[in-house]
Design an enzyme around this catalytic site. Structure first.
Site, short mmCIF file in Angstrom:
data_model
loop_
_atom_site.label_atom_id
_atom_site.label_comp_id
_atom_site.label_asym_id
_atom_site.label_seq_id
_atom_site.Cartn_x
_atom_site.Cartn_y
_atom_site.Cartn_z
CB THR A 75 34.60 46.62 40.15
OG1 THR A 75 34.76 47.41 38.96
CG2 THR A 75 33.24 45.96 40.14
CB SER A 202 41.20 51.44 40.35
OG SER A 202 41.61 50.39 39.50
CG HIS A 204 43.05 49.81 35.67
ND1 HIS A 204 42.44 50.39 34.59
CD2 HIS A 204 42.06 49.36 36.47
CE1 HIS A 204 41.12 50.27 34.72
NE2 HIS A 204 40.86 49.65 35.86
CB THR A 247 47.92 34.34 48.36
OG1 THR A 247 47.64 33.11 49.01
CG2 THR A 247 49.42 34.61 48.39
CB CYS A 335 26.31 52.30 18.58
SG CYS A 335 24.85 53.10 17.96
C1 LIG Z 1 37.35 52.56 36.21
C2 LIG Z 1 36.37 52.93 37.26
C3 LIG Z 1 35.89 51.98 38.17
C4 LIG Z 1 36.27 50.53 38.09
O1 LIG Z 1 37.57 50.28 38.54
P1 LIG Z 1 38.25 48.86 38.21
O2 LIG Z 1 39.56 48.89 38.90
O3 LIG Z 1 38.35 48.77 36.72
O4 LIG Z 1 37.33 47.81 38.78
C5 LIG Z 1 35.01 52.40 39.14
N1 LIG Z 1 34.62 53.68 39.22
C6 LIG Z 1 35.06 54.63 38.38
C7 LIG Z 1 34.61 56.04 38.54
C8 LIG Z 1 35.95 54.29 37.36
O5 LIG Z 1 36.38 55.23 36.50
#
Ligand SMILES: *Cc1c(COP(=O)(O)O)cnc(C)c1O
Length: 396
Positions: A75, A202, A204, A247, A335
């Site tokens: 993000t 990212s 994670h 940092t 939902c």
């Molecule tokens: C998960 C995701 C994000 C966001 O990444 P974060 O590290 O959670 O901020 C952005 N774009 C796509 C396509 C994602 O799957």
């Protein structure tokens, strides 16, 4: 036979950390606690780990080490790219082109830029979720400063024609950014071959830690030529060459690099393994459950993504029933979110709201076994049957 393990089929939302990454991070939390800006040897040790990590992640996408800026996640990288380019080029033009199926981390910044005087074109997609290159060409004006199109979609797994998009951007001298969070580490990426100027990733989503990401920024020409097309959004102590002061999270970044290293080593075999499991799930459902729609492209899709709509029922109800059987998945049903509208991605590929509400996303990962898939496929049909038996919409 009872199933002991929780079956996690929501790897597109986030992945569990690989134990090898946990070991690496733990080691660095203990040993590499120095501030990478400090002059003493502990600081210098941290700086060395940081630069080695930068080299590692750059290699995966065939980039130069200096072109990588570490961030707090996908993000932040997206915001940095979009606002950075917009602010720097606002006198040259105010037009941005994106797609209608972007992740919220692109869609919402685009909406925000519209409030600040930018014009955004949201390209439509075909029934598989692929943008049309003619539409892109036609959308370009002399005010266009940025094209941002995702590499692969997080809901339906569709892979966009990135190389062709990059070529068009290059021909018109427009900056090209791609949100590659779902593709990075999963399928091969070469930023030079694909003409990518900016790329977000990212940790994670690839078995690394949450809160760590990167922005690849092409150095277009001589020293710090990035400053010619990008502006920094944050000001502070000059970390990450002023692009992202604060940092530096060296242990997290070292974990990100470890996660990348494992992806690199195992990518080929993992693509093969997950594709086989993916296609097994799709084939089983299409053959054994009536009134279903496969969402996304049949072949140009991520190896780990299955997205299927089950007519007459709610995706959220399927999720709850799966969860009761210790299976985690996801849905584009409204939902599950705060808005009443179902997934904008499913509507963009032409689903009616009812079918969009009945969608189920199953995303596989490194730790998904054949046994997990079989357990899921054993449990799914009775769930669909039970929910349809209760549904006023279903023809019985
Ligand atoms: C998960 C995701 C994000 C966001 O990444 P974060 O590290 O959670 O901020 C952005 N774009 C796509 C396509 C994602 O799957």
């Amino acid at each position: 036979m009872s199933h002991q393990k929780y079956v996690y089929l929501d790897n597109a939302a986030t992945t569990p950390m690989d134990p090898r990454v946990i070991d690496e991070i733990t080691k660095h939390f203990k040993e590499t606690y120095g501030n990478s800006s400090s002059l003493h040897s502990l600081g210098q040790k941290a700086a060395k780990v940081l630069e080695q990590s930068r080299e590692k992640v750059a290699t995966l996408i065939h980039a130069n080490r200096e072109d990588i800026v570490f961030t707090s996640g996908g993000t932040e990288s997206n915001n940095m790219a979009l606002f950075g380019v917009a602010m720097k080029n606002k006198d040259r033009g105010n037009h941005i082109i994106t797609s209608s199926i972007e992740h919220h981390a692109i869609e919402v910044p685009c909406k925000q830029l519209e409030k600040r005087g930018f014009e955004v074109t949201y390209l439509p997609v075909d029934k598989y979720g692929v943008i049309k290159l003619d539409d892109l060409e036609n959308a370009i004006t002399d005010k266009t400063i940025l094209i941002t199109i995702m590499f692969a979609n997080n809901e339906i797994g569709t892979i966009e024609p990135i190389k062709e998009i990059g070529k068009i951007a290059r021909e018109h001298d427009i900056i090209f950014h791609t949100d590659a969070v779902q593709a990075f580490g999963k399928i091969p990426i070469n930023v030079d071959e694909l003409n990518i100027d900016l790329l977000s990733a990212s940790a994670h989503k690839i078995y690394g830690p949450k809160g760590v990401g990167l922005l690849y920024m092409r150095n277009k020409g001589y020293r710090e030529k990035r400053k010619k097309y990008m502006e920094s959004l944050m000001y502070g102590g000059g970390h990450e060459r002023d692009w992202r002061p604060s940092t530096v999270n060296v242990p997290g970044i070292a974990g990100f690099a470890k996660a990348v290293e494992i992806c690199e080593q195992e990518m080929a075999q993992e693509i093969e393994r997950e594709t086989r499991l993916r296609d097994k799930i799709i084939k089983f459902i299409m053959e054994n459950i009536d009134d279903t729609i496969l969402n996304g492209h049949p072949s140009k899709r991520l190896p780990n993504n299955v997205n299927i709509s089950f007519k007459y029922i709610e995706g959220e109800s399927i999720l709850l029933d799966l969860d009761a059987r210790d299976i985690a998945a996801s849905t584009g049903s409204a939902c599950s979110s705060k808005s009443l509208e179902p997934s904008h991605v499913l509507l963009a590929i032409g689903l009616n709201p009812q079918d969009a509400h009945g969608s189920l996303r199953v995303s596989l990962g490194r730790f998904t076994t054949e046994e997990d898939v079989d357990y899921f496929l054993e449990n799914l049909p009775p769930i669909i049957q039970r929910l349809r038996a209760m549904s006023p919409l279903a023809r019985k």
